[in-house]
Design a protein around this motif. Sequence first.
Motif, PDB file in Angstrom:
ATOM      1  N   PHE A 276      32.558  80.336  46.381  1.00 34.29           N
ATOM      2  CA  PHE A 276      33.001  79.227  46.561  1.00 34.29           C
ATOM      3  C   PHE A 276      32.651  78.243  45.172  1.00 34.29           C
ATOM      4  CE2 PHE A 276      33.257  79.688  50.920  1.00 34.29           C
ATOM      5  CZ  PHE A 276      34.173  78.884  51.318  1.00 34.29           C
ATOM      6  N   ASP A 277      31.720  78.916  44.373  1.00 36.64           N
ATOM      7  CA  ASP A 277      31.253  78.026  43.115  1.00 36.64           C
ATOM      8  C   ASP A 277      32.383  78.283  42.087  1.00 36.64           C
ATOM      9  OD1 ASP A 277      30.828  81.040  42.790  1.00 36.64           O
ATOM     10  OD2 ASP A 277      29.473  80.687  41.166  1.00 36.64           O
ATOM     11  N   TRP A 278      33.335  79.194  42.291  1.00 35.57           N
ATOM     12  CA  TRP A 278      34.535  79.189  41.341  1.00 35.57           C
ATOM     13  C   TRP A 278      35.341  77.997  41.759  1.00 35.57           C
ATOM     14  CZ3 TRP A 278      37.446  84.343  40.170  1.00 35.57           C
ATOM     15  CH2 TRP A 278      36.584  85.197  39.693  1.00 35.57           C
ATOM     16  N   LYS A 279      35.644  77.884  43.282  1.00 36.78           N
ATOM     17  CA  LYS A 279      36.426  76.856  43.596  1.00 36.78           C
ATOM     18  C   LYS A 279      35.919  75.380  43.176  1.00 36.78           C
ATOM     19  CE  LYS A 279      38.056  79.521  47.524  1.00 36.78           C
ATOM     20  NZ  LYS A 279      38.042  79.759  49.074  1.00 36.78           N
ATOM     21  N   VAL A 280      34.570  75.174  43.589  1.00 37.80           N
ATOM     22  CA  VAL A 280      33.841  73.828  43.339  1.00 37.80           C
ATOM     23  C   VAL A 280      34.103  73.665  41.584  1.00 37.80           C
ATOM     24  CG1 VAL A 280      31.733  72.806  43.267  1.00 37.80           C
ATOM     25  CG2 VAL A 280      32.371  74.021  45.132  1.00 37.80           C
ATOM     26  N   LYS A 281      33.695  74.713  41.010  1.00 38.89           N
ATOM     27  CA  LYS A 281      34.029  74.273  39.502  1.00 38.89           C
ATOM     28  C   LYS A 281      35.244  73.969  39.131  1.00 38.89           C
ATOM     29  CE  LYS A 281      29.791  76.941  38.180  1.00 38.89           C
ATOM     30  NZ  LYS A 281      29.076  78.018  37.686  1.00 38.89           N
ATOM     31  N   MET A 282      36.320  74.996  39.478  1.00 36.86           N
ATOM     32  CA  MET A 282      37.739  74.550  39.427  1.00 36.86           C
ATOM     33  C   MET A 282      38.183  72.919  39.563  1.00 36.86           C
ATOM     34  SD  MET A 282      39.540  77.963  40.733  1.00 36.86           S
ATOM     35  CE  MET A 282      41.060  77.496  40.853  1.00 36.86           C
ATOM     36  N   LEU A 283      37.548  72.487  40.668  1.00 33.49           N
ATOM     37  CA  LEU A 283      37.821  70.968  41.199  1.00 33.49           C
ATOM     38  C   LEU A 283      37.209  70.109  40.137  1.00 33.49           C
ATOM     39  CD1 LEU A 283      38.652  69.655  43.828  1.00 33.49           C
ATOM     40  CD2 LEU A 283      36.262  69.186  44.447  1.00 33.49           C
TER      41      LEU A 283
ATOM     42  N   ARG B 127      29.768  64.098  51.945  1.00 34.80           N
ATOM     43  CA  ARG B 127      28.904  65.026  51.856  1.00 34.80           C
ATOM     44  C   ARG B 127      28.568  65.247  50.157  1.00 34.80           C
ATOM     45  NH1 ARG B 127      28.245  69.655  55.865  1.00 34.80           N
ATOM     46  NH2 ARG B 127      26.393  69.844  54.728  1.00 34.80           N
ATOM     47  N   ILE B 128      29.542  65.644  49.641  1.00 32.52           N
ATOM     48  CA  ILE B 128      29.697  66.104  47.929  1.00 32.52           C
ATOM     49  C   ILE B 128      29.229  65.075  47.355  1.00 32.52           C
ATOM     50  CG2 ILE B 128      30.917  66.903  46.203  1.00 32.52           C
ATOM     51  CD1 ILE B 128      32.732  68.485  48.041  1.00 32.52           C
ATOM     52  N   PHE B 129      29.595  63.764  47.328  1.00 30.24           N
ATOM     53  CA  PHE B 129      29.332  62.484  46.722  1.00 30.24           C
ATOM     54  C   PHE B 129      27.736  62.274  46.863  1.00 30.24           C
ATOM     55  CE2 PHE B 129      28.693  57.958  46.517  1.00 30.24           C
ATOM     56  CZ  PHE B 129      29.379  57.781  45.142  1.00 30.24           C
ATOM     57  N   SER B 130      27.531  62.323  48.197  1.00 31.12           N
ATOM     58  CA  SER B 130      25.873  62.032  48.751  1.00 31.12           C
ATOM     59  C   SER B 130      24.992  63.153  48.147  1.00 31.12           C
ATOM     60  CB  SER B 130      25.830  62.081  50.038  1.00 31.12           C
ATOM     61  OG  SER B 130      26.640  60.861  50.598  1.00 31.12           O
ATOM     62  N   SER B 131      25.555  64.439  47.825  1.00 30.67           N
ATOM     63  CA  SER B 131      24.697  65.385  47.359  1.00 30.67           C
ATOM     64  C   SER B 131      24.515  65.157  45.748  1.00 30.67           C
ATOM     65  CB  SER B 131      25.231  66.860  47.464  1.00 30.67           C
ATOM     66  OG  SER B 131      24.633  67.707  46.987  1.00 30.67           O
ATOM     67  N   ILE B 132      25.587  64.826  45.228  1.00 27.98           N
ATOM     68  CA  ILE B 132      25.411  64.448  43.809  1.00 27.98           C
ATOM     69  C   ILE B 132      24.345  63.144  43.544  1.00 27.98           C
ATOM     70  CG2 ILE B 132      26.691  63.571  41.610  1.00 27.98           C
ATOM     71  CD1 ILE B 132      27.457  66.450  42.246  1.00 27.98           C
TER      72      ILE B 132
ATOM     73  N   LEU C   8      26.019  72.180  46.278  1.00 27.72           N
ATOM     74  CA  LEU C   8      27.644  71.771  46.685  1.00 27.72           C
ATOM     75  C   LEU C   8      28.220  72.905  47.168  1.00 27.72           C
ATOM     76  CD1 LEU C   8      28.937  70.000  43.350  1.00 27.72           C
ATOM     77  CD2 LEU C   8      27.619  69.280  45.539  1.00 27.72           C
ATOM     78  N   VAL C   9      27.907  74.262  46.866  1.00 31.19           N
ATOM     79  CA  VAL C   9      28.434  75.473  47.613  1.00 31.19           C
ATOM     80  C   VAL C   9      27.957  75.304  49.107  1.00 31.19           C
ATOM     81  CG1 VAL C   9      28.222  78.152  47.775  1.00 31.19           C
ATOM     82  CG2 VAL C   9      28.553  76.802  45.625  1.00 31.19           C
ATOM     83  N   ASN C  10      26.760  75.015  49.293  1.00 32.03           N
ATOM     84  CA  ASN C  10      25.873  75.106  50.629  1.00 32.03           C
ATOM     85  C   ASN C  10      26.878  74.085  51.657  1.00 32.03           C
ATOM     86  OD1 ASN C  10      24.006  76.953  49.889  1.00 32.03           O
ATOM     87  ND2 ASN C  10      22.494  75.229  49.546  1.00 32.03           N
ATOM     88  N   ILE C  11      27.243  73.281  50.946  1.00 33.33           N
ATOM     89  CA  ILE C  11      28.245  72.144  51.620  1.00 33.33           C
ATOM     90  C   ILE C  11      29.490  72.677  51.977  1.00 33.33           C
ATOM     91  CG2 ILE C  11      29.512  69.660  51.542  1.00 33.33           C
ATOM     92  CD1 ILE C  11      26.875  68.747  49.901  1.00 33.33           C
ATOM     93  N   VAL C  12      30.144  73.421  51.119  1.00 30.04           N
ATOM     94  CA  VAL C  12      31.762  73.665  51.259  1.00 30.04           C
ATOM     95  C   VAL C  12      31.710  74.938  51.917  1.00 30.04           C
ATOM     96  CG1 VAL C  12      32.281  72.365  49.238  1.00 30.04           C
ATOM     97  CG2 VAL C  12      31.839  74.702  49.210  1.00 30.04           C
ATOM     98  N   GLN C  13      30.751  75.884  52.097  1.00 29.83           N
ATOM     99  CA  GLN C  13      30.931  77.219  52.351  1.00 29.83           C
ATOM    100  C   GLN C  13      31.265  77.078  53.958  1.00 29.83           C
ATOM    101  OE1 GLN C  13      27.425  79.109  51.489  1.00 29.83           O
ATOM    102  NE2 GLN C  13      26.058  78.171  52.971  1.00 29.83           N
TER     103      GLN C  13
END
Length: 325
Positions: free
Chosen positions: A54-61, A117-122, A32-37
């Motif tokens: 970015f892993d902080w931000k994703v995990k906060m989400l 992209r995040i939904f598809s990655s999951i 997910l970090v690879n997507i949002v960076q």
Amino acid sequence: MDSIWMFSRRKKQSRAVATLDKINKVVNWQALVNIVQVIDKSNTDKGGRKPLPFDWKVKMLFLQYAFNLGDEELEDQLIDRLSFQRFVGINFDQEIPDFTTLWNFKEALIAYKLMDRIFSSINHQLELNGLILKKGTIADAIIIESDNKPLSKQKREELESKPSVQIDTEAQSTEKNGKKYFGYKGHIGVDIESKLIRKRKFTPASVHDSQAFEEVLSGDERSIWADKAYPNDKHKRIARTLGIFYGVLDKKKKGKELSGKQHKRNKQKSGVRAAVEHPFAFMRKKLKMGLATAKNKVRNALRFDMNCILYNVLRAEWLLRKQAA
């Protein structure tokens, strides 16, 4: 921070910690970090404040929507709860991010159109674990009411010339079973075996369920199922041509009642189709998906996307435990 927890002899854990552990077991955070960076345009050579990981931000989400917290509520919870800090990866000597950090991150996700992209990655991660079986798709939709009141034609015309960030002009009205609703619809296509959501779409409530039908199908399923809002002779012919079982409930046509055979088939199909209620019930009861409180479609859509993702992640963790038992 993990070194601090190593010395704890406590065996009990809260439900919140159990939920976070389940999320951690399933999600590949680096993917997910690879997507949002792509969002980060900062140049550290120019100096200034170092951007948050970015892993902080994703995990906060994930934290925000797993526990139905507002932006400011999440900041307060991060200050108070060691379990939340541990999940995000914040050490004791590091400052808790301001709530505006998450707000800006969500706005960037929308601006860069990254939620697909995040939904598809999951879902790719779930498929790698053999959880999506592709035997069939069940389509359905849920009405998510807006916390705004319905707008009159006159009011909408006024807002076109003088927009207000406090009023949602993208929500629309619909009627179901004689009752009127104002807001949005969340459409999903669910894998028939695993009950995982493979496709999703977010629209104003005025969009008929059948209009999103093709968009919630994956194209590799061997059967398709839906209620009486979806029957379509064209879709039925195409499905039969492709060798796909058409499990959409029959609907009586004008001046013609359903036959006894059709009623019997509908009852059988309904037993299969009912599985689609599982994700919606989970979102409402566990994730507290209530009114659409944001003032535009894209922000409300992000919340629905995260509810779909969290449902899939927590459902996948249960399926993996069941496989291992």
